[in-house]
Design a protein around this motif. Sequence first.
Motif, PDB file in Angstrom:
ATOM      1  N   ASN A 175       0.818  -1.213   0.000  1.00  0.00           N
ATOM      2  CA  ASN A 175       0.000   0.000   0.000  1.00  0.00           C
ATOM      3  C   ASN A 175       0.850   1.261   0.000  1.00  0.00           C
ATOM      4  O   ASN A 175       0.430   2.293  -0.520  1.00  0.00           O
ATOM      5  CB  ASN A 175      -0.933   0.004   1.217  1.00  0.00           C
ATOM      6  N   GLY A 176       2.045   1.194   0.583  1.00  0.00           N
ATOM      7  CA  GLY A 176       2.900   2.370   0.636  1.00  0.00           C
ATOM      8  C   GLY A 176       2.505   3.295   1.773  1.00  0.00           C
ATOM      9  O   GLY A 176       1.429   3.182   2.372  1.00  0.00           O
ATOM     10  N   ALA A 177       3.401   4.215   2.069  1.00  0.00           N
ATOM     11  CA  ALA A 177       3.151   5.177   3.146  1.00  0.00           C
ATOM     12  C   ALA A 177       2.269   6.310   2.637  1.00  0.00           C
ATOM     13  O   ALA A 177       2.581   6.948   1.632  1.00  0.00           O
ATOM     14  CB  ALA A 177       4.473   5.733   3.677  1.00  0.00           C
ATOM     15  N   ARG A 178       1.175   6.527   3.309  1.00  0.00           N
ATOM     16  CA  ARG A 178       0.249   7.587   2.924  1.00  0.00           C
ATOM     17  C   ARG A 178       0.512   8.818   3.780  1.00  0.00           C
ATOM     18  O   ARG A 178       0.386   8.787   4.999  1.00  0.00           O
ATOM     19  CB  ARG A 178      -1.193   7.118   3.104  1.00  0.00           C
ATOM     20  N   LYS A 179       0.894   9.887   3.124  1.00  0.00           N
ATOM     21  CA  LYS A 179       1.181  11.123   3.838  1.00  0.00           C
ATOM     22  C   LYS A 179      -0.108  11.909   4.060  1.00  0.00           C
ATOM     23  O   LYS A 179      -0.937  12.028   3.160  1.00  0.00           O
ATOM     24  CB  LYS A 179       2.178  11.965   3.048  1.00  0.00           C
ATOM     25  N   ALA A 180      -0.230  12.428   5.256  1.00  0.00           N
ATOM     26  CA  ALA A 180      -1.393  13.253   5.565  1.00  0.00           C
ATOM     27  C   ALA A 180      -1.275  14.586   4.838  1.00  0.00           C
ATOM     28  O   ALA A 180      -0.178  15.138   4.711  1.00  0.00           O
ATOM     29  CB  ALA A 180      -1.487  13.478   7.073  1.00  0.00           C
ATOM     30  N   PRO A 181      -2.369  15.114   4.309  1.00  0.00           N
ATOM     31  CA  PRO A 181      -2.294  16.400   3.605  1.00  0.00           C
ATOM     32  C   PRO A 181      -1.842  17.516   4.541  1.00  0.00           C
ATOM     33  O   PRO A 181      -2.275  17.599   5.695  1.00  0.00           O
ATOM     34  CB  PRO A 181      -3.734  16.619   3.121  1.00  0.00           C
ATOM     35  N   ARG A 182      -0.962  18.349   4.040  1.00  0.00           N
ATOM     36  CA  ARG A 182      -0.425  19.431   4.853  1.00  0.00           C
ATOM     37  C   ARG A 182      -1.469  20.526   5.030  1.00  0.00           C
ATOM     38  O   ARG A 182      -2.133  20.936   4.079  1.00  0.00           O
ATOM     39  CB  ARG A 182       0.827  20.008   4.193  1.00  0.00           C
ATOM     40  N   LYS A 183      -1.601  20.990   6.256  1.00  0.00           N
ATOM     41  CA  LYS A 183      -2.539  22.062   6.567  1.00  0.00           C
ATOM     42  C   LYS A 183      -1.772  23.352   6.809  1.00  0.00           C
ATOM     43  O   LYS A 183      -0.673  23.343   7.347  1.00  0.00           O
ATOM     44  CB  LYS A 183      -3.365  21.705   7.806  1.00  0.00           C
ATOM     45  N   GLN A 184      -2.379  24.445   6.395  1.00  0.00           N
ATOM     46  CA  GLN A 184      -1.748  25.740   6.604  1.00  0.00           C
ATOM     47  C   GLN A 184      -1.858  26.147   8.072  1.00  0.00           C
ATOM     48  O   GLN A 184      -2.902  25.970   8.703  1.00  0.00           O
ATOM     49  CB  GLN A 184      -2.402  26.800   5.721  1.00  0.00           C
ATOM     50  N   SER A 185      -0.769  26.689   8.575  1.00  0.00           N
ATOM     51  CA  SER A 185      -0.777  27.148   9.960  1.00  0.00           C
ATOM     52  C   SER A 185      -1.550  28.459  10.073  1.00  0.00           C
ATOM     53  O   SER A 185      -1.886  29.110   9.070  1.00  0.00           O
ATOM     54  CB  SER A 185       0.658  27.335  10.454  1.00  0.00           C
ATOM     55  N   GLN A 186      -1.814  28.850  11.292  1.00  0.00           N
ATOM     56  CA  GLN A 186      -2.564  30.088  11.520  1.00  0.00           C
ATOM     57  C   GLN A 186      -1.779  31.304  11.045  1.00  0.00           C
ATOM     58  O   GLN A 186      -2.343  32.229  10.438  1.00  0.00           O
ATOM     59  CB  GLN A 186      -2.891  30.223  13.010  1.00  0.00           C
ATOM     60  N   ARG A 187      -0.465  31.315  11.251  1.00  0.00           N
ATOM     61  CA  ARG A 187       0.360  32.440  10.810  1.00  0.00           C
ATOM     62  C   ARG A 187       0.409  32.520   9.286  1.00  0.00           C
ATOM     63  O   ARG A 187       0.395  33.620   8.717  1.00  0.00           O
ATOM     64  CB  ARG A 187       1.773  32.300  11.372  1.00  0.00           C
ATOM     65  N   GLU A 188       0.446  31.363   8.625  1.00  0.00           N
ATOM     66  CA  GLU A 188       0.454  31.379   7.161  1.00  0.00           C
ATOM     67  C   GLU A 188      -0.869  31.902   6.621  1.00  0.00           C
ATOM     68  O   GLU A 188      -0.891  32.661   5.636  1.00  0.00           O
ATOM     69  CB  GLU A 188       0.728  29.969   6.633  1.00  0.00           C
ATOM     70  N   GLU A 189      -1.973  31.515   7.244  1.00  0.00           N
ATOM     71  CA  GLU A 189      -3.273  32.010   6.798  1.00  0.00           C
ATOM     72  C   GLU A 189      -3.377  33.522   6.992  1.00  0.00           C
ATOM     73  O   GLU A 189      -3.909  34.232   6.126  1.00  0.00           O
ATOM     74  CB  GLU A 189      -4.387  31.295   7.564  1.00  0.00           C
TER      75      GLU A 189
END
Length: 234
Positions: A175-189
């Motif tokens: 299946n391979g390693a599934r990476k969690a989608p990256r979320k934007q931090s509060q400072r980036e937003e």
Amino acid sequence: MGRELQKKKNKSSVPKQRQKGPSKKKILQNPIIAKHWNQKETLSQNYRRLGLTARLNHATGGTEKTIALLGLNDGKSSRADTAANSTANALNIVSKAPETIEVEELQVERDPETGAILRVIGQDDKPYNPLNDPLNEVDDANEGEEWDGFAMVPEVRKGEEVNPVITELEEAARNGARKAPRKQSQREEEWVVRLVEKYGEDYGKMSRDRKLNPMQQTEADIRKRVKKWRASQT
């Protein structure tokens, strides 16, 4: 007297021999192995119980290397230092001449004038292999094929006990390693919001603003971040 000996012992530069306690090593990188890990066993004992190997070569220290274990002097092997079912024996090239030569009958086409053989009809397609090379029969047409990873793991034979740990590891490898989608931090937003409020959709000006964009993010990078921020707002 005992006190004087104790003083000399404390002043001595020879390090004290202290008995080491049980190892506290634990393999935590892989959750499957960590789940089946026994803290009371050594690393080699845990790997042996799980059907794995801790070393690619032979074990050193604490394991007696007997002739039967190493497969020495095996009559069925072409080498005296390996067993008959070993890889070294399978890839061993025996250079001795064959004791018997098989006689074959073939049809040939001759030149009617000179009698010279033009071609052989019905010749066996088996490749010429005078050195008994086991890799000689490998088809060269499959050289361009890529390795399919652990999908090429052979099926379990009949009567063979299935190791659940090995099954879980093979399934995880397929299946391979599934990476969690990256979320934007509060400072980036907050940074993206300031850029959008000032320039709207003009990403070129956003990339050239040295105050709001001190890290000099490119126009394409800012566009991607703004698009991701808008998607999170919906």
